[in-house]
Design a protein around this motif. Structure first.
Motif, PDB file in Angstrom:
ATOM      1  N   ALA A   1      45.267  35.257  41.534  1.00  0.00           N
ATOM      2  CA  ALA A   1      44.463  36.084  42.434  1.00  0.00           C
ATOM      3  C   ALA A   1      43.494  36.957  41.639  1.00  0.00           C
ATOM      4  O   ALA A   1      42.338  37.134  42.027  1.00  0.00           O
ATOM      5  N   HIS A   2      43.953  37.486  40.519  1.00  0.00           N
ATOM      6  CA  HIS A   2      43.076  38.286  39.674  1.00  0.00           C
ATOM      7  C   HIS A   2      41.920  37.432  39.141  1.00  0.00           C
ATOM      8  O   HIS A   2      40.772  37.887  39.084  1.00  0.00           O
TER       9      HIS A   2
ATOM     10  N   ARG B   1      39.376  37.042  41.793  1.00  0.00           N
ATOM     11  CA  ARG B   1      38.653  38.293  41.957  1.00  0.00           C
ATOM     12  C   ARG B   1      37.614  38.497  40.851  1.00  0.00           C
ATOM     13  O   ARG B   1      36.512  38.961  41.101  1.00  0.00           O
TER      14      ARG B   1
ATOM     15  N   PHE C   1      34.746  35.860  41.662  1.00  0.00           N
ATOM     16  CA  PHE C   1      33.962  35.965  42.899  1.00  0.00           C
ATOM     17  C   PHE C   1      33.717  37.396  43.371  1.00  0.00           C
ATOM     18  O   PHE C   1      32.896  37.618  44.246  1.00  0.00           O
ATOM     19  N   GLY C   2      34.475  38.366  42.837  1.00  0.00           N
ATOM     20  CA  GLY C   2      34.368  39.739  43.328  1.00  0.00           C
ATOM     21  C   GLY C   2      32.982  40.321  43.074  1.00  0.00           C
ATOM     22  O   GLY C   2      32.314  39.966  42.095  1.00  0.00           O
ATOM     23  N   ARG C   3      32.578  41.216  43.969  1.00  0.00           N
ATOM     24  CA  ARG C   3      31.219  41.775  43.864  1.00  0.00           C
ATOM     25  C   ARG C   3      31.213  43.214  43.400  1.00  0.00           C
ATOM     26  O   ARG C   3      30.153  43.779  43.146  1.00  0.00           O
ATOM     27  N   ASP C   4      32.387  43.833  43.313  1.00  0.00           N
ATOM     28  CA  ASP C   4      32.442  45.278  43.077  1.00  0.00           C
ATOM     29  C   ASP C   4      32.547  45.659  41.609  1.00  0.00           C
ATOM     30  O   ASP C   4      33.076  46.714  41.282  1.00  0.00           O
ATOM     31  N   ALA C   5      32.085  44.823  40.718  1.00  0.00           N
ATOM     32  CA  ALA C   5      32.280  45.109  39.298  1.00  0.00           C
ATOM     33  C   ALA C   5      31.016  45.693  38.679  1.00  0.00           C
ATOM     34  O   ALA C   5      29.949  45.117  38.796  1.00  0.00           O
TER      35      ALA C   5
ATOM     36  N   GLY D   1      29.118  43.392  36.318  1.00  0.00           N
ATOM     37  CA  GLY D   1      28.863  42.040  36.796  1.00  0.00           C
ATOM     38  C   GLY D   1      27.393  41.759  37.024  1.00  0.00           C
ATOM     39  O   GLY D   1      26.555  42.656  36.960  1.00  0.00           O
TER      40      GLY D   1
ATOM     41  N   LEU E   1      41.326  36.361  50.371  1.00  0.00           N
ATOM     42  CA  LEU E   1      40.727  37.062  49.246  1.00  0.00           C
ATOM     43  C   LEU E   1      39.257  36.644  49.088  1.00  0.00           C
ATOM     44  O   LEU E   1      38.377  37.483  48.870  1.00  0.00           O
TER      45      LEU E   1
ATOM     46  N   ALA F   1      37.146  38.090  51.907  1.00  0.00           N
ATOM     47  CA  ALA F   1      36.865  39.508  51.696  1.00  0.00           C
ATOM     48  C   ALA F   1      35.768  39.700  50.655  1.00  0.00           C
ATOM     49  O   ALA F   1      35.050  40.697  50.679  1.00  0.00           O
ATOM     50  N   ALA F   2      35.636  38.746  49.741  1.00  0.00           N
ATOM     51  CA  ALA F   2      34.573  38.827  48.739  1.00  0.00           C
ATOM     52  C   ALA F   2      33.279  38.193  49.245  1.00  0.00           C
ATOM     53  O   ALA F   2      32.315  38.051  48.491  1.00  0.00           O
TER      54      ALA F   2
ATOM     55  N   VAL G   1      32.396  41.519  33.813  1.00  0.00           N
ATOM     56  CA  VAL G   1      33.027  41.939  35.061  1.00  0.00           C
ATOM     57  C   VAL G   1      34.360  42.615  34.766  1.00  0.00           C
ATOM     58  O   VAL G   1      34.700  43.647  35.337  1.00  0.00           O
TER      59      VAL G   1
END
Lengths: 481, 481
Positions: A189-190, A193, A196-200, A203, A227, A230-231, A348
């Motif tokens: 999962a990490h 994240r 694909f996560g956008r909050d970094a 990044g 997950l 949400a991203a 990121v």
């Protein structure tokens, strides 16, 4: 999606307002809302819940959605279900206390007790954690570590561990890599994240390292889909057949997430032509393949299939962890990356964000390098193989109409059920205190085709002794299915 | 913000295109772009970089921005600076190799060597990690752990640790709490992400647990501001004076982030009236105070000020970690939450996302409960206090015109510099191989008022012996400032 439901007092005896909001699908939202209502004391112990049908009608959801949510909460211990008397709030589900200074969060009874029989997928036998060998590796690693190991760390992870993993993954899984292509993370999962996560802060501007749309197998973990949703990543389901995911259906997706060694949860490997075809697609499209090698080490019939990554290290991101092989409690995983993604992922991950524990990283490096990891995997392979054999034998004797599908591998098996019976069987199992999932729980909401009725039985989670009782309870449920 | 710069060949002898993109301010973007150019081989070893003034003019940034970026890269080892010959790419900064199978990521020379003298803030003495006591706690914890500890964990963290922390924080920091109000995380940055991040499947629909605008101290860690900006949270700087943050300036912010025990980096405690006033503001506005208790245990003059959280546990989120007190390598921290935030934070954290290592959590529980943590903190308090005394004494003798401000506390001191000299001194220090920051590096970009010129000297990072040499080098630089 937000819906609410105010029940009539005569039906369940309390005034209850349920808000089905938040991401994760209606089943997840309903489960959350009910759990919250019990935990917060709005649904008192002993309260009878409405029948599936009427709650489903009130909320405008499918009857199965309600049944699934009830079954999950029964398995967690919040609700109890008895044939004839319906579903009630468990007597032990005490509401949370409000006073500061006192224990403010209600303990989920499930957390304290766990289900009577735990046949949930994805869980290794926690009683088999190799405490002695791990403690020895930890002690050696702590003694040998240079002082700088206790200072701020490298976001890529400790070099000692990346070297040990590069050697191990090449030898055991056919991964072609080098320590500088590996980034340590805390699990699958990490990894998702980080990709694909956008909050970094470090990044790429305005988006993750990778972007959607992302092809996924029509059946897989809802947790991963949630997950990704949400991203902001759209997932497109790929149909499955007996040769694995039908990768020919891939089109304009920018990436695809596969479980090539052992499709999760349906249980087949990805056929060789399709392995080649998905690499060709990625090359032609400039896309990337994410390989979730979640249980690649556990194959019982013959030598494991090598990693897809070996076909083209520049087109495949290979992701693994110790969560199935050793323990999810260590929070240690890895990404094997194409060259071009190494720096963006490190940017990121950042210099101070969410590394895995450095002493644990050093301990795992020692554990792998000294052969303890191989020994443990071999031992667990024998144990899980014998669990699977016992399951197959018990079913052949007690419920011969239930077939076991998928290859002899991994920590779970899929049992085929007569059409239309899955929900009834899952509910009957929950009433017996058996925690497990039906196949439907893994289906992508946009998937047009169904894989049929079935149970996903995780045979690894119980210790050896309770496994016998769990199997016995399961057979009783299935003999009448 | 995206800008680019193509230098003229005669100036630095290579064709170089710099893109200043990504969040984090111009200095961070320029530092990243230059580091990337060196690492990727576009700037060859020995290449001379343009003077600050001309690069600043080309990029449309302040001269100080360029000087800061160069100084940081000198301290990291990518660049070298010598008076008279300008700034050049370090001979040891080899570009990354492209071939798969070979070491693909260039080792930052700094990662291998570190700066000659490390006086960066926020770093404890890594050589003082209590290996023996920690290993003993780990061994005991591993032996005593129930089997379920090696299965899937509680996102709140292990109860053993939350109990030990509740007792410790009440006793040592005056925090009023209970184990059920504590959520374990991997450090302060992780806490911010859990509170403000938007990418969590279990989180409140469309936003984080908390929302901006967020009041912050006019001087603080740029890393935290970047993280918040990436999560879409607007930060509003609060002016600082000799009594700490001027909380009377708070208006419509929904939350405020403070370092009440020891303002970071300027070094004063928040005065009692202001502590009361910020609580009043939070109550009146329905807002919340985030208390970053990053070094509250390290006060050398008298008893530490208790946590602000003790004034109102329902209005303050108290955040701490072992990163300063023990080691950042363990990735262990905690949030002490008001009742209403516990469930939302756990929903964001999720059942499988980024818990800290469970064996490490159990080891820390033992380490705290058996008194080893208190013993270690007392030992380090003495050590850091003597470091600070040596710094003050050395300056009094060698550079008496330089004042030391802030209370006798923590792991860093602020040295006041004559107006207009900060940049020159930071550059001179970088040339001597001293890694440290000027005060300007911590200033909020929207802060109208400047705290003046100064150096932030972290006196904890070097081991005892190299600290003497670092102090000597610093005094040489300052004696001519």
């Amino acid at each position: 999606m937000t819906e609410s439901w105010v029940n009539s007092a005569e039906r369940i005896g309390v005034d209850l307002h349920l808000e089905l909001s938040g991401p994760g699908g209606r089943r997840a939202a309903l489960t959350r809302a009910l759990r919250e209502a019990v935990r917060g004391g709005r649904l008192a112990p002993g309260t009878r819940l409405p029948p599936y049908r009427s709650l489903a009608a009130d909320l405008g959801v499918a009857r199965n959605t309600v049944a699934d949510a009830y079954a999950e909460l029964v398995a967690e211990g919040w609700l109890t279900a008895r044939q004839g008397s319906g579903t009630r709030v468990a007597e032990r589900a005490r509401p949370s206390r409000q006073a500061a200074g006192a224990g403010a969060r209600a303990q989920a009874p499930a957390r304290a007790r766990g289900p009577r029989h735990d046949l949930r997928q994805g869980r290794p036998d926690a009683s088999a954690f190799p405490r002695t060998a791990w403690a020895a590796s930890y002690r050696r690693a702590l003694q040998a570590a240079p002082s700088e190991a206790f200072g701020p760390g490298d976001p890529a992870g400790r070099r000692e561990l990346r070297e040990a993993l590069a050697e191990y993954l090449a030898r055991a899984r056919g991964v072609r890599t080098a320590p500088d292509r590996i980034v340590i993370c805390s699990g699958f999962a990490h990894a998702l994240r980080l990709l694909f996560g956008r909050d970094a802060p470090g990044g790429p501007a305005g988006g993750g390292v990778l972007r959607g749309p992302l092809g996924v197998e029509a059946y897989g973990l809802g947790f991963h889909r949630d997950l990704l949703a949400a991203a902001g990543v759209r997932t497109v389901p790929l149909p499955l057949d007996e040769h694995g995911a039908r990768v020919a259906a891939l089109g304009r997706e920018r990436a695809v997430l596969l479980t090539p060694a052992h499709q999760f949860p349906t249980g087949g490997p990805l056929r060789a032509e399709r392995r080649a075809a998905v690499i060709d697609w990625a090359r032609a499209r400039g896309a990337v393949v994410l390989e979730d090698d979640y249980d690649g080490e556990f194959r019982y019939d013959r030598r494991p299939v090598g990693a897809l990554q070996g076909l083209d290290p520049e087109r495949v991101i290979h992701i693994g962890s110790v969560s199935k092989s050793l323990s999810p409690a260590l929070r240690l995983g890895w990404m094997v990356l194409p060259e071009r993604y190494v720096e963006p992922v490190l940017a990121v991950k950042g210099e101070r964000e969410g590394w895995a524990s450095v002493p644990d990283q050093l301990a795992l490096a020692d554990f792998v390098a000294c052969g303890s990891y191989d020994r443990h995997v071999r031992r667990m392979r024998q144990r899980y193989r014998s669990r699977r054999d016992r399951l197959v034998a018990a079913l052949a004797e007690r419920a011969p109409h239930i077939g076991v599908t998928g290859i002899a591998a991994g920590l779970h098996a899929v049992l085929r059920l007569p059409s239309g019976t899955e929900q009834t069987v899952v509910e009957a199992a929950a009433r017996r205190g058996i925690a497990l999932d039906g196949l439907a729980a893994f289906r992508h909401p946009d998937s047009p085709a169904s894989a049929g009725d079935g149970l996903v039985v995780g045979y690894a989670a119980p210790a050896d002794h309770p496994y016998g009782a769990a199997l016995e309870a399961l057979c009783e449920v299935l003999s009448t299915a």
